[in-house]
Design an enzyme around this catalytic site. Sequence first.
Site, PDB file in Angstrom:
ATOM      1  N   ARG A  12    -125.034  82.775 -40.523  1.00 12.56           N
ATOM      2  CA  ARG A  12    -125.245  81.811 -41.598  1.00 12.56           C
ATOM      3  C   ARG A  12    -124.569  82.286 -42.871  1.00 12.56           C
ATOM      4  O   ARG A  12    -124.652  83.458 -43.223  1.00 12.56           O
ATOM      5  CB  ARG A  12    -126.739  81.673 -41.859  1.00 12.56           C
ATOM      6  CG  ARG A  12    -127.099  80.539 -42.810  1.00 12.56           C
ATOM      7  CD  ARG A  12    -128.594  80.502 -43.018  1.00 12.56           C
ATOM      8  NE  ARG A  12    -129.054  79.236 -43.560  1.00 12.56           N
ATOM      9  CZ  ARG A  12    -130.145  79.117 -44.312  1.00 12.56           C
ATOM     10  NH1 ARG A  12    -130.884  80.178 -44.593  1.00 12.56           N
ATOM     11  NH2 ARG A  12    -130.514  77.946 -44.774  1.00 12.56           N
ATOM     12  N   THR A  26    -132.417  84.283 -46.717  1.00 11.28           N
ATOM     13  CA  THR A  26    -131.766  85.178 -47.676  1.00 11.28           C
ATOM     14  C   THR A  26    -132.681  86.309 -48.149  1.00 11.28           C
ATOM     15  O   THR A  26    -132.191  87.350 -48.554  1.00 11.28           O
ATOM     16  CB  THR A  26    -131.279  84.390 -48.916  1.00 11.28           C
ATOM     17  OG1 THR A  26    -132.382  83.676 -49.478  1.00 11.28           O
ATOM     18  CG2 THR A  26    -130.171  83.426 -48.543  1.00 11.28           C
ATOM     19  N   ASP A  59    -138.269  73.888 -40.676  1.00 13.52           N
ATOM     20  CA  ASP A  59    -138.029  74.761 -41.833  1.00 13.52           C
ATOM     21  C   ASP A  59    -139.266  75.587 -42.196  1.00 13.52           C
ATOM     22  O   ASP A  59    -139.340  76.152 -43.288  1.00 13.52           O
ATOM     23  CB  ASP A  59    -137.518  74.008 -43.064  1.00 13.52           C
ATOM     24  CG  ASP A  59    -136.935  74.958 -44.110  1.00 13.52           C
ATOM     25  OD1 ASP A  59    -136.340  75.969 -43.715  1.00 13.52           O
ATOM     26  OD2 ASP A  59    -137.109  74.699 -45.313  1.00 13.52           O
ATOM     27  N   HIS A  93    -129.617  70.858 -43.506  1.00 15.07           N
ATOM     28  CA  HIS A  93    -130.363  69.932 -44.364  1.00 15.07           C
ATOM     29  C   HIS A  93    -129.488  68.831 -44.962  1.00 15.07           C
ATOM     30  O   HIS A  93    -129.481  68.598 -46.188  1.00 15.07           O
ATOM     31  CB  HIS A  93    -131.083  70.715 -45.468  1.00 15.07           C
ATOM     32  CG  HIS A  93    -131.816  71.949 -44.971  1.00 15.07           C
ATOM     33  ND1 HIS A  93    -132.258  72.081 -43.671  1.00 15.07           N
ATOM     34  CD2 HIS A  93    -132.166  73.113 -45.587  1.00 15.07           C
ATOM     35  CE1 HIS A  93    -132.853  73.270 -43.522  1.00 15.07           C
ATOM     36  NE2 HIS A  93    -132.799  73.914 -44.657  1.00 15.07           N
ATOM     37  N   ASN A 101    -139.519  78.407 -51.076  1.00 11.25           N
ATOM     38  CA  ASN A 101    -139.065  77.864 -52.364  1.00 11.25           C
ATOM     39  C   ASN A 101    -139.457  76.421 -52.647  1.00 11.25           C
ATOM     40  O   ASN A 101    -138.836  75.780 -53.490  1.00 11.25           O
ATOM     41  CB  ASN A 101    -137.533  77.974 -52.505  1.00 11.25           C
ATOM     42  CG  ASN A 101    -137.070  79.407 -52.496  1.00 11.25           C
ATOM     43  OD1 ASN A 101    -137.650  80.251 -53.171  1.00 11.25           O
ATOM     44  ND2 ASN A 101    -136.053  79.705 -51.707  1.00 11.25           N
ATOM     45  N   ARG A 159    -128.590  79.271 -56.204  1.00  9.99           N
ATOM     46  CA  ARG A 159    -129.841  79.921 -56.600  1.00  9.99           C
ATOM     47  C   ARG A 159    -130.297  80.956 -55.560  1.00  9.99           C
ATOM     48  O   ARG A 159    -131.210  81.732 -55.811  1.00  9.99           O
ATOM     49  CB  ARG A 159    -130.936  78.873 -56.839  1.00  9.99           C
ATOM     50  CG  ARG A 159    -131.408  78.194 -55.593  1.00  9.99           C
ATOM     51  CD  ARG A 159    -132.369  77.029 -55.846  1.00  9.99           C
ATOM     52  NE  ARG A 159    -132.288  76.093 -54.739  1.00  9.99           N
ATOM     53  CZ  ARG A 159    -132.876  76.256 -53.567  1.00  9.99           C
ATOM     54  NH1 ARG A 159    -133.612  77.306 -53.345  1.00  9.99           N
ATOM     55  NH2 ARG A 159    -132.723  75.365 -52.600  1.00  9.99           N
ATOM     56  N   TYR A 162    -124.928  76.396 -45.593  1.00 10.79           N
ATOM     57  CA  TYR A 162    -125.913  75.735 -46.457  1.00 10.79           C
ATOM     58  C   TYR A 162    -125.277  75.567 -47.826  1.00 10.79           C
ATOM     59  O   TYR A 162    -124.884  76.544 -48.462  1.00 10.79           O
ATOM     60  CB  TYR A 162    -127.169  76.604 -46.534  1.00 10.79           C
ATOM     61  CG  TYR A 162    -128.375  75.955 -47.200  1.00 10.79           C
ATOM     62  CD1 TYR A 162    -128.529  74.576 -47.243  1.00 10.79           C
ATOM     63  CD2 TYR A 162    -129.381  76.735 -47.775  1.00 10.79           C
ATOM     64  CE1 TYR A 162    -129.642  73.991 -47.827  1.00 10.79           C
ATOM     65  CE2 TYR A 162    -130.506  76.161 -48.366  1.00 10.79           C
ATOM     66  CZ  TYR A 162    -130.628  74.795 -48.395  1.00 10.79           C
ATOM     67  OH  TYR A 162    -131.730  74.219 -48.975  1.00 10.79           O
ATOM     68  N   HIS A 182    -134.661  74.896 -36.748  1.00  4.16           N
ATOM     69  CA  HIS A 182    -134.511  75.583 -38.046  1.00  4.16           C
ATOM     70  C   HIS A 182    -135.878  76.055 -38.530  1.00  4.16           C
ATOM     71  O   HIS A 182    -136.693  75.265 -39.013  1.00  4.16           O
ATOM     72  CB  HIS A 182    -133.869  74.676 -39.092  1.00  4.16           C
ATOM     73  CG  HIS A 182    -133.527  75.403 -40.369  1.00  4.16           C
ATOM     74  ND1 HIS A 182    -132.261  75.857 -40.650  1.00  4.16           N
ATOM     75  CD2 HIS A 182    -134.300  75.777 -41.421  1.00  4.16           C
ATOM     76  CE1 HIS A 182    -132.263  76.472 -41.831  1.00  4.16           C
ATOM     77  NE2 HIS A 182    -133.492  76.440 -42.320  1.00  4.16           N
ATOM     78  N   CYS A 183    -136.117  77.339 -38.384  1.00  4.67           N
ATOM     79  CA  CYS A 183    -137.356  77.935 -38.884  1.00  4.67           C
ATOM     80  C   CYS A 183    -137.059  79.401 -39.159  1.00  4.67           C
ATOM     81  O   CYS A 183    -135.997  79.901 -38.801  1.00  4.67           O
ATOM     82  CB  CYS A 183    -138.480  77.758 -37.871  1.00  4.67           C
ATOM     83  SG  CYS A 183    -138.034  78.264 -36.206  1.00  4.67           S
TER      84      CYS A 183
HETATM   85  C1  0GY Z   1    -134.129  76.961 -45.992  1.00  3.19           C
HETATM   86  C2  0GY Z   1    -133.990  76.608 -47.393  1.00  3.19           C
HETATM   87  C3  0GY Z   1    -134.025  77.472 -48.450  1.00  3.19           C
HETATM   88  C4  0GY Z   1    -133.999  78.902 -48.357  1.00  3.19           C
HETATM   89  C5  0GY Z   1    -133.148  79.581 -47.577  1.00  3.19           C
HETATM   90  O1  0GY Z   1    -132.258  81.485 -46.665  1.00  3.19           O
HETATM   91  C6  0GY Z   1    -132.996  81.052 -47.529  1.00  3.19           C
HETATM   92  O2  0GY Z   1    -133.604  81.757 -48.321  1.00  3.19           O
HETATM   93  O3  0GY Z   1    -132.349  78.941 -46.765  1.00  3.19           O
HETATM   94  C7  0GY Z   1    -134.044  76.904 -49.808  1.00  3.19           C
HETATM   95  O4  0GY Z   1    -134.526  77.579 -50.725  1.00  3.19           O
HETATM   96  O5  0GY Z   1    -133.585  75.748 -49.980  1.00  3.19           O
HETATM   97  O6  0GY Z   1    -133.343  76.532 -45.156  1.00  3.19           O
HETATM   98  O7  0GY Z   1    -135.025  77.719 -45.683  1.00  3.19           O
END
Ligand code: 0GY
Length: 305
Positions: A125, A78, A258, A182, A263, A131, A158, A32-33
């Site tokens: 995903r 995202t 990660d 996670h 964030n 948020r 997620y 996961h990265c």
């Molecule tokens: C992660 C966790 C986060 C962000 C995202 O796709 C994303 O923007 O997953 C988070 O803010 O908890 O897995 O990178």
Amino acid sequence: MTHHDKTPGWLDWHPEPSRPRLQLPPGAVDAHCHVFGPARTFPYAPERKYTPGDASKEQLFALRDHLGFARNVVVQATCHGADNSALVDALRASGGLARGVATVRPGIPDAELRELHDAGVRGVRFNFVRRLVDVTPRQDLWDVVERIAPYGWHVVVYFEAADLAELRDFLLSVPVPLVVDHLGRPDVTRDPDGPEFGAFLDFLRARPDIWCKVSCPERLSVTGPPALAGERSAYRDVVPFARRVVEEFSDRVLWGTDWPHPNLVDHMPDDGLLVDFLPHVAPTPELRQRLLVDNPMRLYWPEAR
Ligand code: 0GY
């Protein structure tokens, strides 16, 4: 704000992570990265909820080598929406050492799905964390699943622990393997033997093809990082949760750094220390071999076995 201004208060990834004391098993996968941008080549999505600092594929591969990993699974974040170009670029540059998880919308042409597959994408995903996205329509997920099932892909989800009760039946009806990010984001101030985490363990028991990433102690921890620089005992409050999942579901757990840690608000982890957290989560070499090599290889490089 101009296009490239980072979100106020944004924390950048650690510039000089330490070398872990733990020697990773040969062939270990960082499952996961992310890559972010660089924005001038791969602009961030207009609908994004944050603007990160750039984190390129070259920097990701350098970290992989520095920490002792052999492979990466790059997950679409995202901030890039459903434009998977930065992800695909990283996969193509990896020489087969990276696979990917994309974000796909229902109307995607089949030629594009094929192209993603050929680049190394093996899953999509869906983000239910409020948020990070406006809404995640269930019909979209359903439509996408129909399209990806013929490729043998899985769905990465997620969500926050508090939302599992509402999502559970829907997720259990998804007819392809699921991968939970996670640890399902437990509230680690609660009892690992209590009803909230119990409901998550029950969810994992409900189907043998639900995988779980036991990643992101730095995100879940309330006690936080080590008080003293160099102390290698951070995030102890997450240990009972992660360890329980590793011990019961040792053949379907995954782990990732990660990086570049979007964030985070109170601290940025040293990635070397994150790797050194692994023996708390997976205390024996046998468990670490499954978590870091056997399981991710089965899911992402099945042809290599
Ligand atoms: C992660 C966790 C986060 C962000 C995202 O796709 C994303 O923007 O997953 C988070 O803010 O908890 O897995 O990178």
